[in-house]
Write a protein that holds these residues in place. Structure first.
Motif, PDB file in Angstrom:
ATOM      1  N   ARG A   1      -5.597   9.889   5.949  1.00 35.94           N
ATOM      2  CA  ARG A   1      -6.752  10.742   6.234  1.00 35.94           C
ATOM      3  C   ARG A   1      -8.035  10.006   5.903  1.00 35.94           C
TER       4      ARG A   1
ATOM      5  N   ILE B   1      -8.861   4.619  -3.155  1.00 34.14           N
ATOM      6  CA  ILE B   1      -8.713   3.994  -1.836  1.00 34.14           C
ATOM      7  C   ILE B   1      -7.667   2.889  -1.937  1.00 34.14           C
ATOM      8  N   GLU B   2      -7.725   2.125  -3.009  1.00 38.64           N
ATOM      9  CA  GLU B   2      -6.748   1.054  -3.205  1.00 38.64           C
ATOM     10  C   GLU B   2      -6.746   0.627  -4.667  1.00 38.64           C
TER      11      GLU B   2
ATOM     12  N   VAL C   1      -7.540   6.141  10.017  1.00 38.65           N
ATOM     13  CA  VAL C   1      -7.485   5.014   9.076  1.00 38.65           C
ATOM     14  C   VAL C   1      -6.080   4.426   9.152  1.00 38.65           C
TER      15      VAL C   1
ATOM     16  N   ILE D   1     -10.445   1.130  10.850  1.00 35.89           N
ATOM     17  CA  ILE D   1     -10.885   2.522  10.999  1.00 35.89           C
ATOM     18  C   ILE D   1     -11.132   2.710  12.496  1.00 35.89           C
TER      19      ILE D   1
ATOM     20  N   LYS E   1     -19.143  -5.378   1.386  1.00 33.33           N
ATOM     21  CA  LYS E   1     -18.092  -6.139   2.077  1.00 33.33           C
ATOM     22  C   LYS E   1     -18.516  -6.705   3.420  1.00 33.33           C
TER      23      LYS E   1
ATOM     24  N   LYS F   1       0.836  -1.205   0.000  1.00 32.34           N
ATOM     25  CA  LYS F   1       0.000   0.000   0.000  1.00 32.34           C
ATOM     26  C   LYS F   1       0.868   1.251   0.000  1.00 32.34           C
TER      27      LYS F   1
ATOM     28  N   VAL G   1      -7.026  -3.328   7.221  1.00 31.86           N
ATOM     29  CA  VAL G   1      -7.450  -1.935   7.390  1.00 31.86           C
ATOM     30  C   VAL G   1      -8.323  -1.806   8.628  1.00 31.86           C
TER      31      VAL G   1
ATOM     32  N   GLU H   1     -18.604   4.381  -2.125  1.00 29.26           N
ATOM     33  CA  GLU H   1     -17.485   3.697  -2.795  1.00 29.26           C
ATOM     34  C   GLU H   1     -17.953   3.054  -4.089  1.00 29.26           C
TER      35      GLU H   1
ATOM     36  N   ALA I   1      -6.061   9.853  -0.468  1.00 29.16           N
ATOM     37  CA  ALA I   1      -5.975  10.503   0.840  1.00 29.16           C
ATOM     38  C   ALA I   1      -4.512  10.687   1.250  1.00 29.16           C
TER      39      ALA I   1
ATOM     40  N   MET J   1     -13.419   6.233  -3.938  1.00 30.29           N
ATOM     41  CA  MET J   1     -14.460   6.888  -3.152  1.00 30.29           C
ATOM     42  C   MET J   1     -14.876   8.134  -3.922  1.00 30.29           C
TER      43      MET J   1
HETATM   44  P1  AMP Z   1      -8.734  -1.048   1.434  1.00 25.59           P
HETATM   45  O1  AMP Z   1      -8.343  -2.445   1.792  1.00 25.59           O
HETATM   46  O2  AMP Z   1      -7.577  -0.101   1.342  1.00 25.59           O
HETATM   47  O3  AMP Z   1      -9.626  -1.015   0.237  1.00 25.59           O
HETATM   48  O4  AMP Z   1      -9.667  -0.533   2.593  1.00 25.59           O
HETATM   49  C1  AMP Z   1     -10.798  -1.287   3.017  1.00 25.59           C
HETATM   50  C2  AMP Z   1     -11.940  -0.359   3.300  1.00 25.59           C
HETATM   51  O5  AMP Z   1     -11.569   0.596   4.307  1.00 25.59           O
HETATM   52  C3  AMP Z   1     -12.356   0.471   2.105  1.00 25.59           C
HETATM   53  O6  AMP Z   1     -13.233  -0.210   1.273  1.00 25.59           O
HETATM   54  C4  AMP Z   1     -12.986   1.665   2.774  1.00 25.59           C
HETATM   55  O7  AMP Z   1     -14.321   1.390   3.141  1.00 25.59           O
HETATM   56  C5  AMP Z   1     -12.188   1.846   4.030  1.00 25.59           C
HETATM   57  N1  AMP Z   1     -11.152   2.865   3.823  1.00 25.59           N
HETATM   58  C6  AMP Z   1      -9.897   2.678   3.346  1.00 25.59           C
HETATM   59  N2  AMP Z   1      -9.217   3.841   3.268  1.00 25.59           N
HETATM   60  C7  AMP Z   1     -10.054   4.802   3.699  1.00 25.59           C
HETATM   61  C8  AMP Z   1      -9.940   6.221   3.854  1.00 25.59           C
HETATM   62  N3  AMP Z   1      -8.813   6.894   3.581  1.00 25.59           N
HETATM   63  N4  AMP Z   1     -11.012   6.884   4.325  1.00 25.59           N
HETATM   64  C9  AMP Z   1     -12.157   6.236   4.650  1.00 25.59           C
HETATM   65  N5  AMP Z   1     -12.329   4.908   4.521  1.00 25.59           N
HETATM   66  C10 AMP Z   1     -11.287   4.188   4.053  1.00 25.59           C
END
Ligand code: AMP
Ligand code: GLY
Length: 442
Positions: A192, A288-289, A147, A161, A220, A107, A159, A198, A122, A279
């Motif tokens: 952030r 986000i990824e 996060v 939150i 999810k 990441k 991940v 999403e 972010a 997002m």
């Molecule tokens: P990821 O594995 O990076 O896709 O993150 C898993 C989930 O965490 C995402 O689908 C988002 O719902 C949440 N998430 C990841 N990054 C953020 C972010 N910067 N702000 C808010 N939610 C996030």
């Protein structure tokens, strides 16, 4: 051409189903596949991690193309090994090299890449194992919710939150100080918090040209109303109502194009699928990824909408002529409902006989956690099946998918009852008008 498809989930069943419709396909082999893929090709019981066995299979079956479903073999360098092997000359791999797969495998790499190429994401800071104190101190400069992400592959558990500083500190201690996630949390990111609905965008590329594929939204959490723990995905819909032309044009211009150009400029050869987890923040896409593959169950929702011959697109990759190929998409909506085993994503029982698959009509039942026991189809996994149906609009697709999902039964069958319902109530996405975030990591 003979094709070897790697993987064993519902995504691979959907890929096998789609590839088998092509006149360009000779033989399809799936390693290891599942009982659903048997109808579209031949399952081969080869451990994908056994490099020598896989190599021998490619030679013996005169495979011209290897299509990689999951990310792990790509991160592990499968593409690189095939490309470097003189005996496998001419074999095309649908999936990036290990260097390209770092977009999903690290990441921090993905974030640095986005910074270098001005791709919206972010803001973040990264910390290593010897920087736990600094990471905790940094929380004082950020705002809740925090996060926190493990850098490496963590099977959806990477991940957190955290709603307050206490929880964030605990998470940092678990990840950087503990061993719960192993090497995946050797480095950790604090980023952030963004707010907005999403959406997942997909493209296919030969390394130079790329074509956008249909968008999707996945669900999810295990429970209705997005409650309970995260899973691999409990359902998906396509297309996503709030990802309209204006938004998808921004995704193309601000995310897809700079990503493909950035990879080229850095000398990273990338071919195959790219999944952009986005997002929608006040109408603007933020990444986000990245994933270096199709999603599961997103593939089960988008591949049925693809009218084009998938082998033709793959041949466009093999011959660097993707720019001349066409992606033709069905206008109808699709909805995919995942049927799981009671207890998933925690402990669940397996070996339960599955009935009713033959009653599914005008819909598709993709298998993932299934097995054949004495000729009988039984459950063997958390996510058992994914039922996909079409409709003239999202509402009809959802109704049709649930009507077919109801025909299938096994002990412990469980599923979400609200896939896509949020978008029926609120097609713009609930927080689509949220302002760009002012808080969090500076
Ligand atoms: P990821 O594995 O990076 O896709 O993150 C898993 C989930 O965490 C995402 O689908 C988002 O719902 C949440 N998430 C990841 N990054 C953020 C972010 N910067 N702000 C808010 N939610 C996030
Ligand atoms: N459904 C999420 C993923 O495949 O990553």
């Amino acid at each position: 051409m003979n094709v070897l498809l790697i993987g064993s989930g519902g995504r691979e069943h959907a890929l096998a189903w789609k590839l088998a419709q092509s006149t360009l396909l000779d033989e399809l082999y799936i390693a290891p596949g599942n009982p659903g893929t048997i109808r579209h090709g031949r399952n081969v019981d080869v451990d994908v991690k056994d490099h020598l066995a896989l190599r021998q299979l490619i030679i013996d079956k005169r495979i011209g193309m290897v299509v990689v479903g999951p990310e792990a073999p790509l991160v592990d360098g499968l593409h690189d090994r095939i490309a470097a092997d003189p005996q496998l000359k001419g074999v095309t791999v649908i999936g990036p090299t290990a260097a390209g797969a770092r977009l999903e495998g690290s990441k921090e790499f993905a974030k640095e890449f986005m910074l270098r190429h001005n791709i919206p994401t972010a803001p973040f800071r990264a910390f290593g194992r010897d920087e736990l104190k600094e990471a905790i101190a940094f929380l004082a400069h950020a705002e809740a919710p925090y996060v926190i992400k493990a850098d490496g592959l963590a099977q959806g558990k990477g991940v957190v939150i955290a709603k307050d500083r206490n929880e964030a500190e605990g998470t940092l201690k678990d990840m950087l100080g503990g061993n719960a996630l192993g090497q995946a949390s050797d480095r950790v990111l604090i980023e952030r918090h963004l707010t907005g609905p999403e959406v997942s965008a997909f493209l296919i590329t030969d390394g130079e040209a790329f074509k956008m594929l249909p968008s999707a939204k996945d669900y999810k959490r295990i429970g209705d109303g997005d409650t309970g723990p995260n899973t691999g995905g409990m359902g998906a819909i396509s297309p996503v109502p709030f990802a309209d032309k204006e938004f998808m044009d921004k995704v193309h211009d601000r995310v897809a194009l700079p990503t493909i150009r950035g990879l080229q400029n850095e000398g990273i050869h990338y071919q195959g699928f790219l999944y952009m987890g986005l997002m929608n923040v006040g109408g603007d896409p933020y990444v986000i990824e990245y994933n270096v593959r199709l999603g599961d169950p997103e593939a089960q929702a988008i591949l049925p909408r693809l009218r084009s011959d998938l082998m033709d697109l793959f041949e466009g990759i093999a011959t660097n002529t993707l720019s001349e190929r066409h992606v033709d998409v069905d206008d109808r909506s699709s909805a995919t409902v995942v049927l799981a085993s009671d207890g998933y994503p925690g402990k669940y029982e397996s070996g339960k006989p599955i009935v009713g698959l033959e009653m599914v009509q005008g819909a598709l039942a993709f298998q993932s956690g299934t097995a054949l026991e004495n000729g009988r189809l039984v459950t063997k996994g958390g996510r058992v099946l994914a039922v996909t149906a079409f409709g003239k609009d999202l509402e009809h697709a959802i109704l049709h998918a649930y009507a077919n999902a109801a025909l299938i039964d096994y002990e412990g069958k469980t599923h979400r009852t609200d896939i896509g319902h949020d978008l029926l109530r609120n097609p713009a996405g609930k927080v689509a008008v949220a302002a760009a975030p002012k808080t969090g990591v500076k």
